[in-house]
Motif scaffolding. Structure first.
Motif, PDB file in Angstrom:
ATOM      1  N   THR A 131      20.136   2.888 -73.746  1.00 12.06           N
ATOM      2  CA  THR A 131      19.904   2.474 -75.128  1.00 12.06           C
ATOM      3  C   THR A 131      18.594   3.045 -75.664  1.00 12.06           C
ATOM      4  N   ASP A 132      17.543   2.937 -74.877  1.00 12.77           N
ATOM      5  CA  ASP A 132      16.240   3.456 -75.312  1.00 12.77           C
ATOM      6  C   ASP A 132      16.266   4.973 -75.433  1.00 12.77           C
ATOM      7  N   ARG A 278      25.165   8.435 -60.124  1.00  7.09           N
ATOM      8  CA  ARG A 278      26.552   8.559 -60.574  1.00  7.09           C
ATOM      9  C   ARG A 278      27.449   7.797 -59.617  1.00  7.09           C
ATOM     10  N   SER A 279      28.298   6.936 -60.142  1.00  8.66           N
ATOM     11  CA  SER A 279      29.164   6.132 -59.281  1.00  8.66           C
ATOM     12  C   SER A 279      30.252   6.973 -58.628  1.00  8.66           C
ATOM     13  N   ASP A 280      30.564   8.157 -59.186  1.00  8.92           N
ATOM     14  CA  ASP A 280      31.611   8.988 -58.604  1.00  8.92           C
ATOM     15  C   ASP A 280      31.095   9.926 -57.519  1.00  8.92           C
ATOM     16  N   ASN A 281      29.804   9.845 -57.189  1.00  5.91           N
ATOM     17  CA  ASN A 281      29.260  10.602 -56.056  1.00  5.91           C
ATOM     18  C   ASN A 281      29.238   9.718 -54.813  1.00  5.91           C
ATOM     19  N   ASP A 282      30.035  10.054 -53.828  1.00  3.73           N
ATOM     20  CA  ASP A 282      30.055   9.335 -52.554  1.00  3.73           C
ATOM     21  C   ASP A 282      29.058  10.031 -51.624  1.00  3.73           C
ATOM     22  N   LEU A 283      27.885   9.448 -51.471  1.00  2.00           N
ATOM     23  CA  LEU A 283      26.807  10.129 -50.766  1.00  2.00           C
ATOM     24  C   LEU A 283      27.125  10.371 -49.293  1.00  2.00           C
ATOM     25  N   VAL A 284      27.733   9.407 -48.642  1.00  7.50           N
ATOM     26  CA  VAL A 284      28.054   9.566 -47.223  1.00  7.50           C
ATOM     27  C   VAL A 284      29.032  10.720 -47.041  1.00  7.50           C
ATOM     28  N   GLN A 285      30.038  10.771 -47.882  1.00 11.14           N
ATOM     29  CA  GLN A 285      31.007  11.864 -47.785  1.00 11.14           C
ATOM     30  C   GLN A 285      30.369  13.202 -48.142  1.00 11.14           C
ATOM     31  N   MET A 286      29.413  13.196 -49.076  1.00  5.51           N
ATOM     32  CA  MET A 286      28.728  14.439 -49.422  1.00  5.51           C
ATOM     33  C   MET A 286      27.903  14.952 -48.250  1.00  5.51           C
ATOM     34  N   HIS A 298      15.725  13.085 -49.691  1.00  5.73           N
ATOM     35  CA  HIS A 298      14.980  12.037 -50.391  1.00  5.73           C
ATOM     36  C   HIS A 298      15.785  10.746 -50.260  1.00  5.73           C
ATOM     37  N   LEU A 299      15.216   9.736 -49.641  1.00  4.88           N
ATOM     38  CA  LEU A 299      15.912   8.471 -49.468  1.00  4.88           C
ATOM     39  C   LEU A 299      15.349   7.434 -50.431  1.00  4.88           C
ATOM     40  N   ARG A 300      16.144   7.050 -51.398  1.00  4.42           N
ATOM     41  CA  ARG A 300      15.817   5.933 -52.281  1.00  4.42           C
ATOM     42  C   ARG A 300      17.116   5.357 -52.816  1.00  4.42           C
ATOM     43  N   ASN A 301      17.022   4.175 -53.396  1.00  5.70           N
ATOM     44  CA  ASN A 301      18.208   3.473 -53.843  1.00  5.70           C
ATOM     45  C   ASN A 301      18.119   3.157 -55.333  1.00  5.70           C
ATOM     46  N   VAL A 302      19.271   2.927 -55.927  1.00  4.26           N
ATOM     47  CA  VAL A 302      19.335   2.594 -57.345  1.00  4.26           C
ATOM     48  C   VAL A 302      20.363   1.490 -57.554  1.00  4.26           C
ATOM     49  N   ILE A 303      20.201   0.783 -58.644  1.00  2.00           N
ATOM     50  CA  ILE A 303      21.229  -0.137 -59.123  1.00  2.00           C
ATOM     51  C   ILE A 303      21.712   0.393 -60.462  1.00  2.00           C
ATOM     52  N   ARG A 304      22.993   0.729 -60.511  1.00  2.00           N
ATOM     53  CA  ARG A 304      23.599   1.341 -61.680  1.00  2.00           C
ATOM     54  C   ARG A 304      24.142   0.290 -62.645  1.00  2.00           C
ATOM     55  N   GLU A 305      24.222   0.662 -63.914  1.00  2.00           N
ATOM     56  CA  GLU A 305      24.816  -0.178 -64.942  1.00  2.00           C
ATOM     57  C   GLU A 305      25.916   0.607 -65.641  1.00  2.00           C
ATOM     58  N   ALA A 306      26.812  -0.097 -66.312  1.00  2.38           N
ATOM     59  CA  ALA A 306      28.037   0.513 -66.822  1.00  2.38           C
ATOM     60  C   ALA A 306      27.786   1.616 -67.834  1.00  2.38           C
ATOM     61  N   ASP A 307      26.720   1.524 -68.620  1.00  2.00           N
ATOM     62  CA  ASP A 307      26.501   2.506 -69.686  1.00  2.00           C
ATOM     63  C   ASP A 307      25.728   3.739 -69.221  1.00  2.00           C
ATOM     64  N   GLY A 308      25.437   3.843 -67.912  1.00  2.41           N
ATOM     65  CA  GLY A 308      24.683   4.967 -67.385  1.00  2.41           C
ATOM     66  C   GLY A 308      23.237   4.642 -67.086  1.00  2.41           C
ATOM     67  N   SER A 309      22.790   3.458 -67.509  1.00  2.00           N
ATOM     68  CA  SER A 309      21.432   3.020 -67.180  1.00  2.00           C
ATOM     69  C   SER A 309      21.340   2.737 -65.686  1.00  2.00           C
ATOM     70  N   PHE A 310      20.130   2.793 -65.158  1.00  2.00           N
ATOM     71  CA  PHE A 310      19.905   2.443 -63.756  1.00  2.00           C
ATOM     72  C   PHE A 310      18.416   2.171 -63.556  1.00  2.00           C
ATOM     73  N   TYR A 311      18.108   1.448 -62.492  1.00  8.15           N
ATOM     74  CA  TYR A 311      16.709   1.320 -62.090  1.00  8.15           C
ATOM     75  C   TYR A 311      16.608   1.508 -60.584  1.00  8.15           C
ATOM     76  N   GLU A 312      15.418   1.858 -60.142  1.00 10.26           N
ATOM     77  CA  GLU A 312      15.198   2.144 -58.728  1.00 10.26           C
ATOM     78  C   GLU A 312      14.905   0.850 -57.989  1.00 10.26           C
ATOM     79  N   SER A 313      15.784   0.490 -57.092  1.00 12.90           N
ATOM     80  CA  SER A 313      15.723  -0.782 -56.381  1.00 12.90           C
ATOM     81  C   SER A 313      14.979  -0.610 -55.063  1.00 12.90           C
ATOM     82  N   ASP A 314      14.921  -1.669 -54.255  1.00  9.22           N
ATOM     83  CA  ASP A 314      14.368  -1.548 -52.912  1.00  9.22           C
ATOM     84  C   ASP A 314      15.168  -0.505 -52.136  1.00  9.22           C
TER      85      ASP A 314
END
Length: 399
Positions: A131-132, A278-286, A298-314
């Motif tokens: 949105t922003d 991107r929810s359609d990227n299966d990282l393990v299979q990649m 690079h190892l980090r995690n994200v929490i995705r939202e339906a509109d494409g937003s995301f934030y970097e989680s633990d």
């Protein structure tokens, strides 16, 4: 895996000694004073490498040797910049640094709208808010055709959001998006970014991808000759911004890149946070699919939202299967250990805890780079080390 740490050179407020005390053994760094497009002098690479080694660490990965925009557009003095890039690869290898991460993102490097997003425990994370971003693109940048890039729902929210922003919030949003982030190549103002965007929009995705492949066909033979491994970083985020072309966002993109220049020197950086947005990227299979050509992680995690937003989680909590990802990477390392192929000489894969939350004390320290706090990355590295150790133990017990 080799535990590494992003270090921003001698001016970094996080010392090499503190990095070693965090448990890392390798350094990921660049020559930050060299202007983009200029050749890296051998003497400066050696000087920084010796500085790192004096603290008992090794310079494992160059991140990055930036690619000049003229190379990406194949305009202006791009041929000279390509020759300079070749010299930089050669000098890095002469100095004994053989793994080089780079990216081919147009105009903007990794992009976020909020560098201090407050989580439920009051730590701060990096966030991309669609949105922003749409509010900036449509109502501040006023890019031609920008409205067509967003759904009606996003546009309704963006218009409402923009109407509630004060001037300070607008300035902060613009700074976050275009003024250059840690690890980026520089900054733009509103006028210059608009001009740069239009140049790449006019170029289009197919032509932009062609320019990437032409660049690879120039530099990869040099890397192969000197024993270097080039590993491209994915787009971040892995979808179009400002209508710009994106060519390293999906598994199909990665496959096309590897096929375009089928050399063992042409490899990938597996950035879990970037591909994982991107929810359609299966990282393990990649990882399983591209394992022999993954030279940096690079190892980090994200929490995705339906509109494409995301934030970097633990690092261990989010939408990415970090345990499965580590298991797949360790499986590849074991394959390399038993391989007779000389291309498998990079047995251990350098990984770094990518980004980290800004925790309490560091929130009051203006010198802390968003995403690159000491305590947040220390926490992430410790968590990842535990997963790697436990997974390795389980794998050993099954042998």
């Amino acid at each position: 895996m080799i535990e590494t740490w992003r270090w921003f050179g001698p001016k970094d407020t996080i010392s090499l000694r503190k990095i070693r005390q965090a448990g890392a053994t390798g350094i990921v760094s660049s020559l930050y004073d060299i202007k983009t497009g200029e050749a890296w002098p051998l003497e400066q690479i050696i000087e920084q490498k010796e500085m790192i080694e004096q603290e008992g660490l090794t310079w494992e990965v160059i991140e990055s040797i930036p690619v000049h925009n003229n190379i990406k557009t194949r305009t202006g003095d791009y041929l000279r910049y390509i020759e300079n890039y070749k010299i930089s690869i050669e000098n890095a290898a002469k100095a004994g640094v053989f793994t080089i991460c780079y990216n081919f993102m147009p105009v903007v490097d990794w992009t976020r709208t909020n560098l201090n997003y407050t989580l439920s425990n009051n730590s701060q994370a990096l966030r991309f808010e669609m949105t922003d971003f749409a509010a900036y693109d449509v109502f501040m940048l006023k890019r031609k055709g920008a409205r067509d890039s967003y759904s009606a729902e996003v546009m309704d929210k963006a218009e409402s959001r923009f109407s509630q922003m004060n001037e300070e919030e607008k300035a902060a949003l613009e700074k976050n998006i275009i003024a250059g982030l840690p690890g980026g190549e520089g900054s733009y103002n509103r006028e210059s970014i608009g001009e740069a965007i239009q140049q790449f929009v006019d170029l289009g995705t197919d032509k932009f991808r062609e320019h990437l492949f032409l660049f690879l066909n120039e530099i990869i033979p040099v890397a192969e000759r000197v024993g270097a491994k080039m590993c491209i970083h994915p787009d971040d985020p892995p979808f179009s911004l400002f209508g710009l072309p994106r060519v390293v966002s999906t598994a199909d993109d990665a496959q096309a890149l590897l096929d375009a220049c089928p050399s063992p020197a042409n490899g990938l950086t597996m950035c879990a946070g970037s591909y994982g947005a991107r929810s359609d990227n299966d990282l393990v299979q990649m990882v399983k699919r591209f394992a022999p050509r993954i030279y940096f992680v690079h190892l980090r995690n994200v929490i995705r939202e339906a509109d494409g937003s995301f934030y970097e989680s633990d690092h261990l909590q989010g939408d990415n299967d970090m345990v499965g990802l580590v298991h797949a990477l360790l499986t590849e390392e074991r394959r390399r250990q038993s391989s007779d192929d000389p291309n498998d000489n990079n047995i251990l894969i350098p990984m770094r805890p990518d980004h980290g939350h800004t925790l309490d004390d560091e929130q009051r320290d203006v010198s802390v780079k968003p995403g690159y706090s000491y305590l947040g990355r220390l926490k992430g590295l410790a968590e990842l080390r535990g997963v790697i150790h436990a997974t390795s133990h389980i794998m050993d017990s099954k042998l």
